[in-house]
Design an enzyme around this catalytic site. Structure first.
Site, PDB file in Angstrom:
ATOM      1  N   ARG A  52      26.807  98.899  22.091  1.00 44.59           N
ATOM      2  CA  ARG A  52      26.770  98.040  21.396  1.00 44.59           C
ATOM      3  C   ARG A  52      26.913  97.777  20.110  1.00 44.59           C
ATOM      4  O   ARG A  52      27.410  96.811  19.283  1.00 44.59           O
ATOM      5  CB  ARG A  52      25.206  97.330  21.628  1.00 44.59           C
ATOM      6  CG  ARG A  52      24.900  96.114  20.629  1.00 44.59           C
ATOM      7  CD  ARG A  52      23.511  95.196  21.345  1.00 44.59           C
ATOM      8  NE  ARG A  52      22.321  96.226  21.256  1.00 44.59           N
ATOM      9  CZ  ARG A  52      21.818  96.535  20.207  1.00 44.59           C
ATOM     10  NH1 ARG A  52      21.993  96.074  18.851  1.00 44.59           N
ATOM     11  NH2 ARG A  52      20.737  97.475  20.282  1.00 44.59           N
ATOM     12  N   TYR A 104      38.676  72.333  21.064  1.00 45.35           N
ATOM     13  CA  TYR A 104      38.243  72.615  22.195  1.00 45.35           C
ATOM     14  C   TYR A 104      36.860  72.173  22.562  1.00 45.35           C
ATOM     15  O   TYR A 104      35.834  72.326  21.720  1.00 45.35           O
ATOM     16  CB  TYR A 104      38.184  74.144  22.534  1.00 45.35           C
ATOM     17  CG  TYR A 104      37.503  74.754  23.506  1.00 45.35           C
ATOM     18  CD1 TYR A 104      37.582  74.197  25.036  1.00 45.35           C
ATOM     19  CD2 TYR A 104      36.356  75.847  23.394  1.00 45.35           C
ATOM     20  CE1 TYR A 104      36.839  74.900  26.020  1.00 45.35           C
ATOM     21  CE2 TYR A 104      35.785  76.215  24.436  1.00 45.35           C
ATOM     22  CZ  TYR A 104      35.936  75.839  25.848  1.00 45.35           C
ATOM     23  OH  TYR A 104      35.221  76.335  26.733  1.00 45.35           O
ATOM     24  N   ASP A 176      41.089  78.811  14.156  1.00 44.44           N
ATOM     25  CA  ASP A 176      41.357  79.151  15.412  1.00 44.44           C
ATOM     26  C   ASP A 176      42.983  79.086  15.705  1.00 44.44           C
ATOM     27  O   ASP A 176      43.500  78.356  16.117  1.00 44.44           O
ATOM     28  CB  ASP A 176      40.792  78.177  16.543  1.00 44.44           C
ATOM     29  CG  ASP A 176      40.666  78.535  17.938  1.00 44.44           C
ATOM     30  OD1 ASP A 176      41.709  79.191  18.280  1.00 44.44           O
ATOM     31  OD2 ASP A 176      39.786  78.178  18.681  1.00 44.44           O
ATOM     32  N   LYS A 201      42.846  84.053  26.414  1.00 48.69           N
ATOM     33  CA  LYS A 201      43.929  83.419  26.764  1.00 48.69           C
ATOM     34  C   LYS A 201      45.316  84.161  26.540  1.00 48.69           C
ATOM     35  O   LYS A 201      45.382  85.141  27.517  1.00 48.69           O
ATOM     36  CB  LYS A 201      43.821  82.115  25.602  1.00 48.69           C
ATOM     37  CG  LYS A 201      42.645  81.255  25.742  1.00 48.69           C
ATOM     38  CD  LYS A 201      42.169  81.006  27.183  1.00 48.69           C
ATOM     39  CE  LYS A 201      41.151  79.553  27.112  1.00 48.69           C
ATOM     40  NZ  LYS A 201      39.730  80.367  26.277  1.00 48.69           N
TER      41      LYS A 201
END
Length: 384
Positions: A52, A104, A176, A201
């Site tokens: 983590r 988005y 973004d 993506k």
């Protein structure tokens, strides 16, 4: 001693940050599928303690994405939304953020439904209009969050222009960069402070994994992002890190081929009698064409278009065969999406209407298939 040569983008994409695994010499960087790491003794560490906190495979993809963006620091997250969430953790109740109105739907939801109730103020504005940006800056404004090109209307924001305004007001500029990737656009080089990606993506490129990234040159931002990452645990898993690394190796080839296809599809749609309007940054008549040429080296492969007869929407979605009717974007397969009920379903109707996200709008993510097959598929679906 010879100076280290600065490698070109394509070479860095293929070889990654380290080039190989220094422990074994493996050319394909290994998947370190482990939750924890053995210590040699008290206060002795290999540099890895718990996955983590950090994992060698995730570290490699983080450094690779950072390198491609021209950044010092990169952090990998389980999804793109998780990456945006980490960025929003930089702000506190009472802070105000200007946000692109066309973006988005998941990002819209984060601002309105998750962080709004916690007191982080925001206004959705047309960031492609610098006057709109100027007119909406308040005393408590701390940042400007932009998507460019935007989703799904393909607006282009003048990053340099926004950066100049931000310097006057000491604001953080967040971009973004999912649609164009660092292959076509490097916002940090234009003065932005933070870049976020849905690595799901184009970076991954094969519709087979979820990922998100935050990159920056600011040490204090990186430290805060890292603290948030280890405290909340929305980290990128080793196997998913490896899938993104593998995808990045062909990023430049895929971006070029999908863009080549997109230009031809856009031209086809523009001339089709059943199509009312086409939104593709690579068309010279697009409002953001000249700005895009100045700040990017390509136009990408995202297209939105409107049909003249709304009834054709259902016919197209039902009748495409090569093109897949599915959410998401950026993979090798061409996908068609209906923003009204999919990606932008939760955005209020009045906002969608103002933006042009209407019931006659469809969005295409163009892949790398044979262009004749794609155009014939669209032609057949439109003619049915």
């Amino acid at each position: 001693m010879c100076a280290e040569k600065l490698l070109k983008f394509e070479t860095t994409a293929v070889h990654g940050s380290k080039g190989f695994d220094p422990l074994t010499g493996a050319i394909s960087f290994p998947i370190y599928q482990t939750a924890t790491f053995k210590h040699g003794g008290l206060n002795e560490s290999t540099g890895y303690d718990y996955s983590r906190l950090q994992n060698p495979t995730r570290e490699e993809v983080e450094n690779t994405v950072a390198k491609l963006e021209g950044a010092k620091f990169g952090a990998g997250f389980s999804t793109g939304v998780a990456a945006v969430t980490a960025v929003l953790s930089l702000f506190k109740p009472g802070d105000h953020i200007l946000v692109s109105d066309d973006l988005y739907g998941g990002t819209f939801r984060l601002f309105r439904d998750i962080y709004g109730p916690y007191g982080i103020e925001h206004d959705f504005i047309d960031t492609a209009d610098l006057n709109d940006v100027i007119n909406n800056i308040k005393e408590n404004t701390k940042a400007i969050f932009i998507e460019t090109p935007s989703n799904p209307m393909m607006k282009v924001v003048d990053i340099n222009g926004v950066v100049k305004l931000s310097k006057e007001k000491n604001l953080i500029v967040i971009v973004d960069n999912t649609f164009l990737t660092p292959y076509f656009q490097k916002p940090l080089n234009l003065g932005a402070h933070i870049v976020v990606h849905s690595g799901t993506k184009f970076l991954g490129g094969h519709n087979d994994t979820l990922a998100g990234f935050v990159v920056t040159n600011e040490e204090w931002i990186n430290e805060r992002i890292r603290f948030y990452e280890k405290s909340t645990g929305a980290t990128l898993a080793p196997f998913d890190s490896w899938l993104i690394l593998r995808g990045i190796k062909t990023l430049h080839i895929r971006m070029e081929k999908s863009q080549e296809n997109a230009i031809k599809v856009a031209e086809f749609l523009k001339k089709h009698p059943k199509i009312k309007e086409v939104f593709y940054v690579g068309l010279p008549e697009h409002k953001g064409y000249e700005i895009s040429k100045k700040q990017a080296t390509g136009f990408g492969s995202m297209i939105s278009f409107k049909v003249k007869n709304q009834e054709d929407v259902a016919k197209i979605l039902k009748n495409v065969k090569v093109i897949n009717f599915a959410e998401s974007l950026g993979g090798v397969e061409t996908l068609i999406t209906y923003p009204q009920t999919q990606t932008h379903a939760e955005i209020p109707a009045e906002i969608k209407k103002r933006l042009g996200v209407t019931e006659d709008l469809l969005r295409l993510s163009i892949g790398i298939e044979n262009i004749s097959d794609l155009i014939e598929d669209l032609e057949s679906a439109l003619g049915c």
